[in-house]
Scaffold this motif. Structure first.
Motif, PDB file in Angstrom:
ATOM      1  N   GLU A   1     -15.290 -24.070  -7.816  1.00  0.00           N
ATOM      2  CA  GLU A   1     -15.256 -24.865  -9.058  1.00  0.00           C
ATOM      3  C   GLU A   1     -13.856 -25.011  -9.627  1.00  0.00           C
ATOM      4  N   GLY A   2     -12.850 -24.444  -8.958  1.00  0.00           N
ATOM      5  CA  GLY A   2     -11.488 -24.535  -9.463  1.00  0.00           C
ATOM      6  C   GLY A   2     -11.154 -23.489 -10.502  1.00  0.00           C
ATOM      7  N   GLU A   3     -12.030 -22.485 -10.681  1.00  0.00           N
ATOM      8  CA  GLU A   3     -11.726 -21.401 -11.609  1.00  0.00           C
ATOM      9  C   GLU A   3     -10.770 -20.423 -10.932  1.00  0.00           C
ATOM     10  N   LEU A   4      -9.940 -19.769 -11.751  1.00  0.00           N
ATOM     11  CA  LEU A   4      -8.843 -18.963 -11.239  1.00  0.00           C
ATOM     12  C   LEU A   4      -9.179 -17.474 -11.189  1.00  0.00           C
ATOM     13  N   PHE A   5      -8.552 -16.797 -10.235  1.00  0.00           N
ATOM     14  CA  PHE A   5      -8.675 -15.355 -10.067  1.00  0.00           C
ATOM     15  C   PHE A   5      -7.277 -14.773  -9.885  1.00  0.00           C
ATOM     16  N   LEU A   6      -7.093 -13.532 -10.372  1.00  0.00           N
ATOM     17  CA  LEU A   6      -5.864 -12.792 -10.136  1.00  0.00           C
ATOM     18  C   LEU A   6      -6.171 -11.633  -9.199  1.00  0.00           C
ATOM     19  N   LEU A   7      -5.470 -11.576  -8.074  1.00  0.00           N
ATOM     20  CA  LEU A   7      -5.606 -10.478  -7.121  1.00  0.00           C
ATOM     21  C   LEU A   7      -4.400  -9.566  -7.299  1.00  0.00           C
ATOM     22  N   SER A   8      -4.627  -8.311  -7.598  1.00  0.00           N
ATOM     23  CA  SER A   8      -3.535  -7.347  -7.778  1.00  0.00           C
ATOM     24  C   SER A   8      -3.693  -6.248  -6.743  1.00  0.00           C
ATOM     25  N   LYS A   9      -2.748  -6.210  -5.796  1.00  0.00           N
ATOM     26  CA  LYS A   9      -2.842  -5.238  -4.704  1.00  0.00           C
ATOM     27  C   LYS A   9      -2.626  -3.809  -5.188  1.00  0.00           C
ATOM     28  N   GLY A  10      -1.764  -3.642  -6.203  1.00  0.00           N
ATOM     29  CA  GLY A  10      -1.451  -2.297  -6.668  1.00  0.00           C
ATOM     30  C   GLY A  10      -2.692  -1.473  -6.942  1.00  0.00           C
ATOM     31  N   ASP A  11      -3.645  -2.053  -7.659  1.00  0.00           N
ATOM     32  CA  ASP A  11      -4.888  -1.341  -7.969  1.00  0.00           C
ATOM     33  C   ASP A  11      -6.070  -1.834  -7.152  1.00  0.00           C
ATOM     34  N   GLY A  12      -5.841  -2.768  -6.212  1.00  0.00           N
ATOM     35  CA  GLY A  12      -6.905  -3.219  -5.312  1.00  0.00           C
ATOM     36  C   GLY A  12      -8.016  -3.980  -5.996  1.00  0.00           C
ATOM     37  N   MET A  13      -7.663  -4.784  -7.003  1.00  0.00           N
ATOM     38  CA  MET A  13      -8.685  -5.463  -7.797  1.00  0.00           C
ATOM     39  C   MET A  13      -8.566  -6.988  -7.707  1.00  0.00           C
ATOM     40  N   ILE A  14      -9.709  -7.650  -7.941  1.00  0.00           N
ATOM     41  CA  ILE A  14      -9.764  -9.091  -8.139  1.00  0.00           C
ATOM     42  C   ILE A  14     -10.410  -9.321  -9.494  1.00  0.00           C
ATOM     43  N   ARG A  15      -9.728 -10.093 -10.348  1.00  0.00           N
ATOM     44  CA  ARG A  15     -10.238 -10.367 -11.696  1.00  0.00           C
ATOM     45  C   ARG A  15     -10.341 -11.874 -11.907  1.00  0.00           C
ATOM     46  N   LYS A  16     -11.373 -12.280 -12.604  1.00  0.00           N
ATOM     47  CA  LYS A  16     -11.576 -13.694 -12.883  1.00  0.00           C
ATOM     48  C   LYS A  16     -11.004 -14.054 -14.244  1.00  0.00           C
ATOM     49  N   VAL A  17     -10.337 -15.199 -14.313  1.00  0.00           N
ATOM     50  CA  VAL A  17      -9.839 -15.723 -15.577  1.00  0.00           C
ATOM     51  C   VAL A  17     -11.004 -16.430 -16.265  1.00  0.00           C
TER      52      VAL A  17
ATOM     53  N   GLY B   1       3.018   5.912 -11.483  1.00  0.00           N
ATOM     54  CA  GLY B   1       2.808   4.503 -11.814  1.00  0.00           C
ATOM     55  C   GLY B   1       2.355   3.760 -10.585  1.00  0.00           C
ATOM     56  N   LEU B   2       2.346   2.445 -10.674  1.00  0.00           N
ATOM     57  CA  LEU B   2       1.986   1.637  -9.510  1.00  0.00           C
ATOM     58  C   LEU B   2       2.985   1.866  -8.380  1.00  0.00           C
ATOM     59  N   PRO B   3       2.554   1.792  -7.130  1.00  0.00           N
ATOM     60  CA  PRO B   3       3.481   1.978  -6.013  1.00  0.00           C
ATOM     61  C   PRO B   3       4.423   0.793  -5.851  1.00  0.00           C
ATOM     62  N   GLY B   4       5.486   1.014  -5.058  1.00  0.00           N
ATOM     63  CA  GLY B   4       6.460  -0.036  -4.812  1.00  0.00           C
ATOM     64  C   GLY B   4       7.405  -0.202  -5.982  1.00  0.00           C
ATOM     65  N   ARG B   5       8.307  -1.169  -5.857  1.00  0.00           N
ATOM     66  CA  ARG B   5       9.240  -1.448  -6.930  1.00  0.00           C
ATOM     67  C   ARG B   5       9.802  -2.852  -6.742  1.00  0.00           C
ATOM     68  N   GLY B   6      10.491  -3.321  -7.751  1.00  0.00           N
ATOM     69  CA  GLY B   6      11.180  -4.597  -7.680  1.00  0.00           C
ATOM     70  C   GLY B   6      12.431  -4.525  -8.520  1.00  0.00           C
ATOM     71  N   ALA B   7      13.393  -5.372  -8.237  1.00  0.00           N
ATOM     72  CA  ALA B   7      14.640  -5.351  -8.994  1.00  0.00           C
ATOM     73  C   ALA B   7      14.400  -5.640 -10.467  1.00  0.00           C
ATOM     74  N   VAL B   8      13.570  -6.635 -10.758  1.00  0.00           N
ATOM     75  CA  VAL B   8      13.250  -6.975 -12.141  1.00  0.00           C
ATOM     76  C   VAL B   8      12.049  -6.174 -12.633  1.00  0.00           C
ATOM     77  N   ALA B   9      11.061  -5.992 -11.779  1.00  0.00           N
ATOM     78  CA  ALA B   9       9.858  -5.250 -12.177  1.00  0.00           C
ATOM     79  C   ALA B   9      10.153  -3.789 -12.424  1.00  0.00           C
ATOM     80  N   GLY B  10      11.187  -3.234 -11.738  1.00  0.00           N
ATOM     81  CA  GLY B  10      11.438  -1.805 -11.834  1.00  0.00           C
ATOM     82  C   GLY B  10      10.410  -1.035 -11.013  1.00  0.00           C
ATOM     83  N   PRO B  11      10.199   0.242 -11.315  1.00  0.00           N
ATOM     84  CA  PRO B  11       9.222   1.031 -10.560  1.00  0.00           C
ATOM     85  C   PRO B  11       7.817   0.461 -10.728  1.00  0.00           C
ATOM     86  N   GLY B  12       7.118   0.269  -9.618  1.00  0.00           N
ATOM     87  CA  GLY B  12       5.749  -0.221  -9.671  1.00  0.00           C
ATOM     88  C   GLY B  12       5.648  -1.721  -9.553  1.00  0.00           C
ATOM     89  N   ARG B  13       4.909  -2.180  -8.530  1.00  0.00           N
ATOM     90  CA  ARG B  13       4.674  -3.607  -8.319  1.00  0.00           C
ATOM     91  C   ARG B  13       3.210  -3.918  -8.626  1.00  0.00           C
TER      92      ARG B  13
END
Length: 645
Positions: free
Chosen positions: A625-641, A603-615
């Motif tokens: 323009e004020g549009e939002l992006f989500l950066l997820s380090k686990g998979d090294g991606m940037i996605r636009k909303v 699964g994703l690396p790392g862990r969290g108490a609530v997230a469980g295995p995988g961060r």
């Protein structure tokens, strides 16, 4: 008579069956409760399967620093060392300060502790554990609701993580901040904590390394003592543009250095960046904590001012100057944020004034003389600081810093308090690692600064930043009080705290300032608040004037109307703004992408108490323009909303 006896026997069998069914359901409910509590309070140290810290891949550095041993395996045949349930319940209630295990009396009831013990014992029964996981999954699935948003893959960052490990350092890429280049709507700047500062060209869709700060251990970067080791907030943690960047090319970076790295000198290497002129570059004297940290863990946070004299291209040609160097009393929660007031204009008191979010470096969770650093005004930890990085600004209304590299506004609240650090704007926070501004269209010259503050035991919080305010940590966390052993309790009716100058001198008293948003360390909540923005884009009209924010480990994203946020700023600890979850599907998407990109763990690396295995390791960003992006380090991606669904 025979029929009457048969009826009685039948009724007795029904009663026994119902009783057994009730008992079975009650036991199942207790185990589900025990698992949820275990994940919330125990898994961060003992692993998702009660394996013990080392076996679960989570090294508790504080224990190591104190010379202690990591927790043992909890699920082998002798996990309880022959203890009875009563012994274990007593141990959980009282804690073990020597091994950094907090007391849970006041946080968990006796029945809840019994459920935790029952759950841990059940882990040896694979069939029982499997049934329990299915029940928990069903309960959690029923919690997901609310508005859904659509995401589009935007940038696939180069893999820079350590793919051989399932710890936090095993994320594929550590992109943390995305900002639009002022004056150039085609360029986005993105950092990777491992060292690179990228420029992304939206037209050509090319990602190029603009600067690489990692010059350690033979890496072809600038700073020999640069360190991104141990994951979390280390490395190139942030950058920000000067308010007149489009005219002067000035921007600032913030990075971490291993101050005791052997055989290396601080300061950038020559010849690494052909266009970089280092004439006159020198190291500043470090801002020090009251007590010297353990030499093994000495880290410095360094702010560098860069001047690029040829804007518009993707290479650096100019000069650099060290502004500030801060020594940390611990390895975690460093100086992490830099932000300017976007509404300030030349001549305003706020023009070119920088706010710095400084974590407590882990001091607030450790018993001992450093625990109250966030409350004390004789140090920089657990604070928001306010400085002027450009020494030519506000010369008549500010004081030159001790290192001579920046200025301190004369209207800072503790400028005249003997023994207090003049840079302090607010204090009593655990880790205000990100901030954002809300600009009221009706009062554009009086914006509101909002801080995202990572909690320890109970809550993740969002705070409205006010001059001279005390946010209570580590004596308060959200709407709860906290003892020296991290036991949570109620806030006193007349809640007053002393204003601490140091460990023995006080200067009056103050009522703590309470959060406007909080969510728990519990299923449906999260482990560590990420950041957020008041949405000002056009793609999602339903989110206009809403504060959109997320949780780092779980990847959950919520929103709250800015009206509710401001209304919750009423000095009442029980008043918080309602939050609404946005269904992004980011965790599943990230897991699939992690495997597609060659991730080696299940699964994703790392862990969290609530997230469980995988961060998911989520951050949020916005563009010009004020549009939002989500950066997820686990998979090294940037996605636009891009919309709602």
């Amino acid at each position: 008579m025979y029929d009457s006896l048969r009826i009685k026997i039948s009724l007795l069998l029904v009663i026994l069956f119902q009783s057994a069914l009730f008992s079975q359901n009650s036991n199942q409910a207790a185990l589900i409760d025990g698992k949820n509590l275990y994940v919330t309070y125990c898994a961060n140290c003992h692993g998702n399967s009660a394996q013990g810290a080392i076996k679960s891949g989570f090294d508790i550095s504080i224990i190591t620093e104190k010379g202690g041993k990591q927790p043992p395996n909890l699920t082998d045949q002798a996990w309880d060392h022959g203890s009875s349930d009563a012994d274990i319940i007593k141990f959980i209630k009282e804690g073990n300060p020597a091994n950094m295990m907090p007391s849970f009396q006041g946080s968990l009831s006796d029945s809840q502790i019994k459920n935790v013990v029952a759950y841990v014992r059940s882990l040896s029964d694979n069939n029982r554990s499997s049934q329990l996981n299915s029940s928990v999954a069903e309960v959690q699935a029923n919690q997901i609701n609310g508005l859904g948003i659509e995401l589009n893959d935007f940038i696939e960052l180069p893999i820079t993580g350590d793919m051989s490990t399932d710890r936090v350092s095993g994320v594929l890429a550590r992109g943390g901040v995305l900002r639009g280049e002022p004056g150039n709507n085609n360029h986005l700047f993105i950092n990777d904590l491992t060292g690179p500062l990228y420029i992304y060209d939206k037209k050509s869709k090319e990602l190029k390394t603009y600067l690489n700060l990692d010059g350690s251990a033979g890496h072809n970067g600038l700073f020999p003592k640069f360190t991104a080791a141990m994951g979390y907030a280390a490395g190139l943690v942030n950058f920000v543009f000067d308010p007149e960047y489009s005219k002067n090319g000035i921007f600032y970076t913030l990075h971490m250095e291993n101050a005791v790295a052997q055989g290396e000198t601080a300061g950038p290497k020559t010849g690494i960046v052909p266009g970089l002129n280092l004439d006159g570059y020198s190291i500043s004297s470090a801002l020090l904590p009251p007590m010297a940290p353990n030499p093994r863990g000495v880290r410095d946070m360094v702010i560098v001012e860069w001047t690029d004299k040829q804007l518009g291209n993707t290479t650096f040609e100019g000069s650099a100057r060290e502004v500030l160097r801060m020594q940390l009393p611990g390895l975690f929660h460093p100086l992490n944020e830099m932000i300017f007031n976007p509404t300030a204009k030349k001549g305003d008191p706020e023009w070119r004034v920088m706010y710095l979010g400084v974590g407590d470096a882990g001091t607030g969770e450790r018993p001992g003389p450093t625990r109250l650093y966030a409350q004390r005004l004789d140090n920089y930890q657990g604070k928001i600081l306010r400085i002027i990085p450009m020494i030519s600004e506000h010369t008549r209304t500010s004081t030159l810093s001790e290192n001579g590299r920046y200025r301190i506004p004369n209207d800072n609240p503790f400028i005249s308090v003997p023994g207090a650090k003049k840079e302090i704007w607010t204090y009593g926070m655990r880790n205000p690692h990100r901030m954002t501004w809300y600009i009221d269209p009706l009062k554009p010259n009086n914006p509101t600064l909002i801080a995202f503050n990572i909690g320890l035991v109970t809550f993740e919080t969002i705070d409205i930043v006010k001059k001279g305010a005390n946010y209570g940590y580590p004596l308060r966390e959200g709407s709860r009080s906290m003892s020296e052993n991290n036991v949570m309790g109620s806030i006193p009716a007349d809640d007053i705290l002393p204003i601490m100058i140091n460990d023995s001198v006080t200067n009056g008293s103050i009522k703590p300032t309470y959060p406007v948003i909080q969510y728990p360390h519990a299923p449906g909540g999260g482990d560590a608040i990420a950041n957020g923005f008041i949405y000002r884009g056009k793609l999602i009209p339903k989110l206009r004037d809403c504060l959109v924010f997320g949780d780092i480990t779980t990847g959950r994203v919520w929103y709250s109307t800015i009206k509710d946020v401001l209304a919750a700023d009423d000095n009442d600890p029980s008043t918080v703004a309602p939050i609404h979850e946005l269904n992004t599907g980011i965790r599943q998407i990230s897991e699939e992408t992690y495997k597609r990109r060659g991730g080696l763990t299940t699964g994703l690396p790392g862990r969290g108490a609530v997230a469980g295995p995988g961060r998911v390791d989520l951050r949020i960003a916005e563009d010009h323009e004020g549009e939002l992006f989500l950066l997820s380090k686990g998979d090294g991606m940037i996605r636009k909303v891009i919309g709602v669904k």
